[in-house]
Scaffold this motif. Structure first.
Motif, PDB file in Angstrom:
ATOM      1  N   TYR A 238       0.821  -1.204   0.000  1.00 31.14           N
ATOM      2  CA  TYR A 238       0.000   0.000   0.000  1.00 31.14           C
ATOM      3  C   TYR A 238       0.864   1.267   0.000  1.00 31.14           C
ATOM      4  N   HIS A 239       2.064   1.193   0.545  1.00 36.46           N
ATOM      5  CA  HIS A 239       2.957   2.355   0.550  1.00 36.46           C
ATOM      6  C   HIS A 239       3.470   2.637  -0.851  1.00 36.46           C
ATOM      7  N   ASP A 240       3.837   1.566  -1.572  1.00 36.65           N
ATOM      8  CA  ASP A 240       4.335   1.730  -2.940  1.00 36.65           C
ATOM      9  C   ASP A 240       3.188   2.028  -3.908  1.00 36.65           C
ATOM     10  N   GLY A 241       2.110   1.272  -3.771  1.00 35.10           N
ATOM     11  CA  GLY A 241       0.913   1.540  -4.573  1.00 35.10           C
ATOM     12  C   GLY A 241       0.947   1.031  -5.993  1.00 35.10           C
ATOM     13  N   SER A 242       2.000   0.289  -6.392  1.00 32.00           N
ATOM     14  CA  SER A 242       2.069  -0.193  -7.776  1.00 32.00           C
ATOM     15  C   SER A 242       0.919  -1.146  -8.070  1.00 32.00           C
ATOM     16  N   ARG A 246      -2.015   3.633  -4.209  1.00 37.38           N
ATOM     17  CA  ARG A 246      -1.321   3.983  -2.962  1.00 37.38           C
ATOM     18  C   ARG A 246      -2.333   4.392  -1.893  1.00 37.38           C
ATOM     19  N   ASP A 247      -2.095   3.895  -0.660  1.00 42.02           N
ATOM     20  CA  ASP A 247      -2.975   4.221   0.458  1.00 42.02           C
ATOM     21  C   ASP A 247      -2.095   4.315   1.705  1.00 42.02           C
ATOM     22  N   TYR A 248      -1.665   5.545   2.016  1.00 37.72           N
ATOM     23  CA  TYR A 248      -0.746   5.724   3.134  1.00 37.72           C
ATOM     24  C   TYR A 248      -1.370   5.371   4.479  1.00 37.72           C
ATOM     25  N   GLN A 278       3.724  11.171   5.245  1.00 39.87           N
ATOM     26  CA  GLN A 278       2.843  10.338   4.421  1.00 39.87           C
ATOM     27  C   GLN A 278       1.783   9.671   5.299  1.00 39.87           C
TER      28      GLN A 278
END
Length: 485
Positions: A238-242, A246-248, A278
């Motif tokens: 979720y941090h990278d979001g690839s 992305r969902d911090y 973030q």
């Protein structure tokens, strides 16, 4: 069945069958027939053993008699239920000392006839060995496959794990994925450990093509394991979001759960998020301890951010030596920020001997990786001509990228550049107008000169034509006079 025991070597042995000579039901018909009587008649009056009476003896505390009756049922009637019960008693040591050889003797025929529970126990005995039984990994896999073929999720998981690790039978990625997927997606009893292993495989591209989407799906199935590794990887996804968005906030939640379970890398990731703000308030002071944790683990991102804070004096006067060592370690791992920081230090001689050439090369590598500090500094160098030949065609795209990422100095340079550019544009237009006017005037002068030349040429031709007419008239008159004489 303990999955960790499946890392041992396996070889086959067999327990000796219990002697039939001591079985009265085996000897009695022979003795009666020898005496001239009817064996069937005699045996009809005996208290024949039954599975029910054997169970009653076992539960009533008369283990010896219960076992004797079970043995008689197996030997006289080939009773699979009796054999299974005997095997389980010896395997688990219920009322008797555990005896794996005896358990294997009774359970293997039952397992060969398709009993799932027996197959699983026989697989465990062959795999782990002990108690007079040598490990035999080939036989263990035979019975695990039989259990897996019946849809047993635990056996499917163990087979997938064995094929994935490859320490016993050689690594077979396709088989591993097949069995692990069957276990993780089992309709009745899905195995979360299988989902966790599959999720890690898809996250790292370990034996499969890397797929963040599949990694997320399987790891979320394994959340109930309370496994810090699962939580940490979910946080990274979720941090990278690839490919998943992305969902911090969710990333921070997973990192927090992993850190609470003692995962130091997850603690470091929270420090990175705190540094950048973030999904939470930006707070360098709170981020520092977590970044130090990450740096001690050798995480390049944490080493680079800690170096940046030290250079900025977050803990007092900058410690260039420490910052240099951290930046060098991060840059050595290819971290873009580490490259940018080390490039800056070489350009300006911070903790190292000044070497602008090396510094610019490091900055270019970092800029290629879109590191904002590198984009900003390299853009300024090309804009001003410091350490490099002045080249605003190279500078402006770098500065624009940095400004779009929020870098204030680049924004200021671009704003000033727009003012200067507007003034230069006005001057260019004025010069163009002056040159255009001069060109028009020159063109007019040239046109006037052409017109004058043409008029003179016309006048000259007219005079020449007049002279030619006079000459012809004179010649005509002369000829007339001559003819008249």
């Amino acid at each position: 069945m303990d999955t960790t025991t499946y890392k041992k070597r396996i070889v086959t042995t067999r327990a000796p069958a219990p002697s039939l000579i001591r079985n009265p039901y085996f000897l009695l018909p022979i003795l009666v027939i020898m005496a001239g009587g009817s064996a069937l008649a005699v045996m009809a009056h005996l208290d024949r053993p039954s599975l029910t009476r054997a169970r009653e003896h076992l539960t009533g505390g008369n283990v010896a008699k219960g076992l004797a009756q079970l043995v008689q049922l197996v030997e006289l009637e080939d009773s699979l239920p009796a054999a299974k019960l005997l095997g389980e008693i010896y395997y688990h040591g219920r009322g008797v000392p555990p005896d794996l050889a005896a358990a294997l003797h009774y359970l293997e025929p039952v397992a060969m006839r398709g009993d799932l529970a027996a197959q699983k126990i026989v697989a465990a005995i062959y795999h782990d060995g002990g108690g007079g039984v040598e490990p035999n990994r080939i036989q263990a896999l035979v019975f695990l496959k039989k259990a897996a073929a019946q849809g047993d999720a635990a056996s499917q998981f163990l087979l997938g794990k064995i094929y994935h690790e490859g320490t016993e039978v050689g690594r077979k990625d396709d088989d591993a994925v097949q069995y692990l997927t069957a276990a993780a997606d089992h309709a009745v009893e899905p195995v979360p450990e299988a989902a966790a292993l599959l999720g890690r495989m898809y996250f790292h591209g370990d034996g499969v093509e890397r797929s963040p989407t599949l990694a997320l799906a399987y790891l979320e199935q394994a959340e109930g394991l309370e496994d810090p590794d699962v939580f940490r990887i979910l946080g990274k996804l979720y941090h990278d979001g690839s490919h998943i968005g992305r969902d911090y906030l969710r990333a921070a939640s997973y990192f927090t759960q992993a850190a609470a379970l003692g995962d130091r890398e997850a603690e470091a990731m929270l420090g990175i998020m705190r540094y950048h703000g973030q999904g939470m308030d930006q707070d360098f002071e709170t981020a520092l301890p977590a970044l130090r944790t990450g740096a001690s683990l050798g995480l390049p991102a944490c080493q680079a951010l800690l170096a940046a804070l030290i250079l900025e004096g977050a803990e007092g006067p900058p410690d260039f030596d420490t910052a240099r060592d951290l930046a060098h370690a991060a840059a050595g791992a290819g971290d873009p920020l580490g490259l940018a920081l080390l490039g800056r230090m070489y350009c300006y001689g911070l903790g190292v001997a000044a070497d602008p050439g090396t510094g610019v090369r490091l900055l270019e590598r970092a800029a290629d990786a879109e590191a904002v500090p590198a984009l900003a500094l390299l853009g300024r160098l090309y804009y001003s001509g410091e350490f490099v030949a002045k080249n605003r065609d190279l500078a402006l795209p770098l500065l624009r990228k940095a400004a779009e990422a929020g870098e204030e100095t680049s924004r200021s340079i671009l704003e000033n550049h727009r003012v200067v550019e507007a003034q230069e544009e006005r001057e260019r237009r004025a010069e163009f107008a002056r040159q255009e006017k001069a060109a028009r005037e020159e063109e007019e002068r040239e046109q006037l000169a052409v017109e004058v030349r043409l008029r003179r040429e016309q006048e000259l031709r007219a005079r020449e034509e007049a002279l030619e007419r006079h000459r012809r008239a004179f010649e005509s008159r002369r000829m007339e006079l001559q003819n008249g004489n």
